[in-house]
Design a protein around this motif. Sequence first.
Motif, PDB file in Angstrom:
ATOM      1  N   ALA A   1      -3.211 -12.897  -7.105  1.00 53.23           N
ATOM      2  CA  ALA A   1      -3.018 -11.331  -6.756  1.00 53.23           C
ATOM      3  C   ALA A   1      -4.318 -10.790  -7.177  1.00 53.23           C
ATOM      4  O   ALA A   1      -5.409 -11.115  -7.624  1.00 53.23           O
ATOM      5  N   GLU A   2      -4.823  -9.816  -6.052  1.00 59.66           N
ATOM      6  CA  GLU A   2      -5.780  -9.033  -6.005  1.00 59.66           C
ATOM      7  C   GLU A   2      -5.508  -7.693  -5.587  1.00 59.66           C
ATOM      8  O   GLU A   2      -4.726  -7.332  -4.887  1.00 59.66           O
ATOM      9  N   GLY A   3      -6.095  -6.937  -6.804  1.00 55.49           N
ATOM     10  CA  GLY A   3      -6.064  -5.285  -6.064  1.00 55.49           C
ATOM     11  C   GLY A   3      -5.498  -4.388  -7.289  1.00 55.49           C
ATOM     12  O   GLY A   3      -5.269  -5.124  -8.353  1.00 55.49           O
TER      13      GLY A   3
ATOM     14  N   LYS B   1       0.845  -1.212   0.033  1.00 63.49           N
ATOM     15  CA  LYS B   1      -0.138  -0.092  -0.085  1.00 63.49           C
ATOM     16  C   LYS B   1       0.934   1.309  -0.016  1.00 63.49           C
ATOM     17  O   LYS B   1       1.837   1.370   0.791  1.00 63.49           O
ATOM     18  N   ASN B   2       0.582   2.228  -0.785  1.00 64.19           N
ATOM     19  CA  ASN B   2       1.141   3.667  -0.853  1.00 64.19           C
ATOM     20  C   ASN B   2       0.128   4.675  -1.233  1.00 64.19           C
ATOM     21  O   ASN B   2      -1.050   4.192  -1.579  1.00 64.19           O
ATOM     22  N   SER B   3       0.862   6.074  -1.229  1.00 59.98           N
ATOM     23  CA  SER B   3      -0.137   7.057  -1.407  1.00 59.98           C
ATOM     24  C   SER B   3      -0.541   7.297  -2.980  1.00 59.98           C
ATOM     25  O   SER B   3      -1.355   8.005  -3.055  1.00 59.98           O
ATOM     26  N   ASN B   4       0.033   6.391  -3.958  1.00 64.86           N
ATOM     27  CA  ASN B   4      -0.226   6.987  -5.309  1.00 64.86           C
ATOM     28  C   ASN B   4      -1.314   5.897  -5.582  1.00 64.86           C
ATOM     29  O   ASN B   4      -1.723   5.910  -6.876  1.00 64.86           O
ATOM     30  N   GLY B   5      -1.790   5.158  -4.944  1.00 62.92           N
ATOM     31  CA  GLY B   5      -3.067   4.485  -5.194  1.00 62.92           C
ATOM     32  C   GLY B   5      -2.927   2.856  -4.933  1.00 62.92           C
ATOM     33  O   GLY B   5      -3.820   1.959  -5.320  1.00 62.92           O
ATOM     34  N   THR B   6      -1.631   2.340  -5.083  1.00 64.38           N
ATOM     35  CA  THR B   6      -1.352   0.954  -4.853  1.00 64.38           C
ATOM     36  C   THR B   6      -2.048   0.120  -3.611  1.00 64.38           C
ATOM     37  O   THR B   6      -2.040   0.623  -2.618  1.00 64.38           O
ATOM     38  N   ASP B   7      -2.865  -0.698  -4.076  1.00 62.37           N
ATOM     39  CA  ASP B   7      -3.608  -1.289  -2.800  1.00 62.37           C
ATOM     40  C   ASP B   7      -3.670  -2.717  -3.249  1.00 62.37           C
ATOM     41  O   ASP B   7      -4.661  -3.123  -4.221  1.00 62.37           O
ATOM     42  N   PHE B   8      -2.702  -3.565  -2.760  1.00 63.80           N
ATOM     43  CA  PHE B   8      -2.489  -4.906  -3.645  1.00 63.80           C
ATOM     44  C   PHE B   8      -2.198  -5.813  -2.530  1.00 63.80           C
ATOM     45  O   PHE B   8      -1.247  -5.634  -1.502  1.00 63.80           O
ATOM     46  N   GLN B   9      -2.433  -7.169  -2.880  1.00 61.98           N
ATOM     47  CA  GLN B   9      -2.042  -8.355  -2.140  1.00 61.98           C
ATOM     48  C   GLN B   9      -1.645  -9.697  -2.948  1.00 61.98           C
ATOM     49  O   GLN B   9      -2.327  -9.695  -4.017  1.00 61.98           O
ATOM     50  N   ILE B  10      -0.764 -10.625  -2.568  1.00 59.75           N
ATOM     51  CA  ILE B  10      -0.552 -11.569  -3.299  1.00 59.75           C
ATOM     52  C   ILE B  10       0.038 -12.704  -2.443  1.00 59.75           C
ATOM     53  O   ILE B  10       0.651 -12.446  -1.193  1.00 59.75           O
ATOM     54  N   ASP B  11      -0.433 -13.830  -2.849  1.00 64.56           N
ATOM     55  CA  ASP B  11       0.221 -14.993  -1.771  1.00 64.56           C
ATOM     56  C   ASP B  11       1.598 -15.559  -2.525  1.00 64.56           C
ATOM     57  O   ASP B  11       1.839 -15.469  -3.548  1.00 64.56           O
ATOM     58  N   LEU B  12       2.189 -16.452  -1.399  1.00 64.17           N
ATOM     59  CA  LEU B  12       3.231 -17.004  -1.974  1.00 64.17           C
ATOM     60  C   LEU B  12       3.268 -18.432  -1.690  1.00 64.17           C
ATOM     61  O   LEU B  12       2.600 -18.896  -0.793  1.00 64.17           O
ATOM     62  N   PRO B  13       3.657 -19.439  -2.606  1.00 60.77           N
ATOM     63  CA  PRO B  13       3.493 -20.627  -2.459  1.00 60.77           C
ATOM     64  C   PRO B  13       4.284 -21.271  -1.219  1.00 60.77           C
ATOM     65  O   PRO B  13       5.339 -20.786  -0.723  1.00 60.77           O
ATOM     66  N   LYS B  14       3.799 -22.360  -0.796  1.00 63.71           N
ATOM     67  CA  LYS B  14       4.507 -23.139   0.385  1.00 63.71           C
ATOM     68  C   LYS B  14       6.134 -23.492  -0.293  1.00 63.71           C
ATOM     69  O   LYS B  14       6.097 -24.061  -1.289  1.00 63.71           O
ATOM     70  N   ASN B  15       6.786 -23.544   0.478  1.00 66.57           N
ATOM     71  CA  ASN B  15       8.202 -24.002   0.347  1.00 66.57           C
ATOM     72  C   ASN B  15       8.939 -23.104  -0.751  1.00 66.57           C
ATOM     73  O   ASN B  15       9.776 -23.356  -1.406  1.00 66.57           O
ATOM     74  N   HIS B  16       8.370 -21.630  -0.671  1.00 66.62           N
ATOM     75  CA  HIS B  16       9.064 -20.763  -1.737  1.00 66.62           C
ATOM     76  C   HIS B  16      10.337 -20.245  -1.215  1.00 66.62           C
ATOM     77  O   HIS B  16      10.717 -20.428   0.154  1.00 66.62           O
ATOM     78  N   ILE B  17      11.240 -19.867  -1.894  1.00 66.93           N
ATOM     79  CA  ILE B  17      12.509 -19.357  -1.650  1.00 66.93           C
ATOM     80  C   ILE B  17      12.793 -17.986  -2.008  1.00 66.93           C
ATOM     81  O   ILE B  17      12.473 -17.729  -3.157  1.00 66.93           O
ATOM     82  N   TRP B  18      13.145 -17.049  -1.139  1.00 69.00           N
ATOM     83  CA  TRP B  18      13.643 -15.736  -1.713  1.00 69.00           C
ATOM     84  C   TRP B  18      15.044 -16.150  -1.932  1.00 69.00           C
ATOM     85  O   TRP B  18      16.041 -16.449  -1.396  1.00 69.00           O
ATOM     86  N   ALA B  19      15.299 -15.344  -3.172  1.00 66.28           N
ATOM     87  CA  ALA B  19      16.691 -15.262  -3.755  1.00 66.28           C
ATOM     88  C   ALA B  19      17.399 -13.763  -4.035  1.00 66.28           C
ATOM     89  O   ALA B  19      16.728 -12.875  -4.153  1.00 66.28           O
TER      90      ALA B  19
END
Length: 410
Positions: free
Chosen positions: A256-258, A208-226
Motif C-alpha cells: 500500500a502506498e498513498g 483517486k477521488n476529490s476528497n484527497g484519496t490518492d492510493f494504490q495497492i497490489d494484489l497477490p498472484k492467484n488472488h480470488i475476489w469473493a
Amino acid sequence: MNKLQEKYAKVLLETCLKIDKNQPLFISYNLEISDFVRIITKQAIEMGVKDIYFEGSDPYLKHELLKNLEVEELKKLSFWNKEIWNVYAKKNAAFLMLASENPGLMKDIDSDKMTAMTKYSLETRKEFDNLRDKSMLAWCIAAVPTKDWAKTLYPNSETPIDDLWNAIFDICSVKENDPVKIWNEKIKKLDIRAKKLNDYQFKTLKYKNSNGTDFQIDLPKNHIWASGKTVLANNKEVLVNYPTEEVFASPDCHSAEGIVYSSKPLSYQGVIIEDFWIRFEKGKAVEAHAKKGNETLQNMINICENSNLLGEVALVPYDSPISNTNQIFLETLFDENAACHLALGDSFPECIKDGPNTSKEVLFKEHNMNKCDSHVDFMVGTKDMNIIGITEDKKEVPIFIEGNFTEEFN
C-alpha cells in the motif's frame, strides 16, 4: 412487526447459516434484544437444534466496569474472555453474531484500556478464528435494533426502533414474498462480478477521488475476489454478512502506498471516529488523523502485531441499495455495504488459491497476506471515486468511474 421478525429469523437460520438438525448454535447478542433472541431460539428448537449457547452482554455494565477497574482486574471477569467460542467451534457450531450498536457509549473510557481489552478478547478465541479461516465454520453477522442506536439514527421519530426495524427489513428484502430467491439472485450477480475481476488477475489497484484519496495497492498472484457467500469445507454455502453488496479480495499487505480519506464515520469500540485519513508507505499505516476520535484511531491502527497493514480491499458501488437510503447507520455491517472499503488487519485465506488449506504463517510469509488478530473495516468510497486495475502486462482497465462499476463489471 413480530411476523417480519420471525421471517427474518428464519432467513438467518435456514438461508444464511443453513443450520443442520442437532448442530449446536452459538448466539452472541446485546441483552437488550433478548426478545428477538427468543424468536430465534424457538425456531431453532423447532428445527431440531438442542445445544444453544447464549452469549448475552450488557454494554452499559461493561462501560461501568471499564470506567472503574484496571486492565488486570477486568481480565479476571468473564465479559471479555472468549474461550467459550473455541469450545463451540470445536463442536462445529453455527455462529450467529447479532450486531446492535450503542453509538458513543465508550467515548469517556480510556482508549488504551479499551484497546487492551479488545486485544485480550481476540487472543482468547484463536481456535475459533483458525477454524473460521479454514472455512470449517458456518457463521453470520446480522443487525438487530437497540433503543439508543435507533434514537441516534432517528432523533425526531416517535417510533425509532420500529423505523430501524423497517430499514433493516427493507435492506434485507424481508418484506418481499421470497427474500431467499432475491438474495440467491443477488449473490449470483456478485459471483459473476467477482469472476470477471478474477479473470483479469490485476496486479495493482489505483484509487483517486476529490476528497484527497490518492492510493494504490497490489494484489497477490492467484488472488480470488469473493462475495458474501462462503463455501465451507463440507461444500455448504453460507451467507456470512446479511446484508451484503460487496466483492472483496485480500491484498499484498506490504504494497500500500498513498493516502485514503474516510467517506463515513466509523463506530469502533463504542467510539465514533469521524473525518479521518490514513497514509501508507510500503504497506504500513505510517500517519493518520481524525477530527473526532483521533486517540481511538491511533490505537485501532496499533492494537496488535500487523494491525497497521491492510487485509482487505472491497468494492461496493455508490449506487447501491444501502447507499441509496442516504442513511449513515454507524454499524459497519451496513455502512461497509454502502461504500468501497478497506480493512486494517487480518486477511481472508479464501481470497487466494488453496488458501484455506494453507497456514496463515505461509500465507503471510510467501504470499504477503496479512496475519493479524484484528480486522477493522473503514469506508472510503464516494460518488466520484475512480478505481483503475493494472494488469501484469501494464494494461490499465477502469473498474470504477464516478463511484460505480464500469459497464464491463456490472
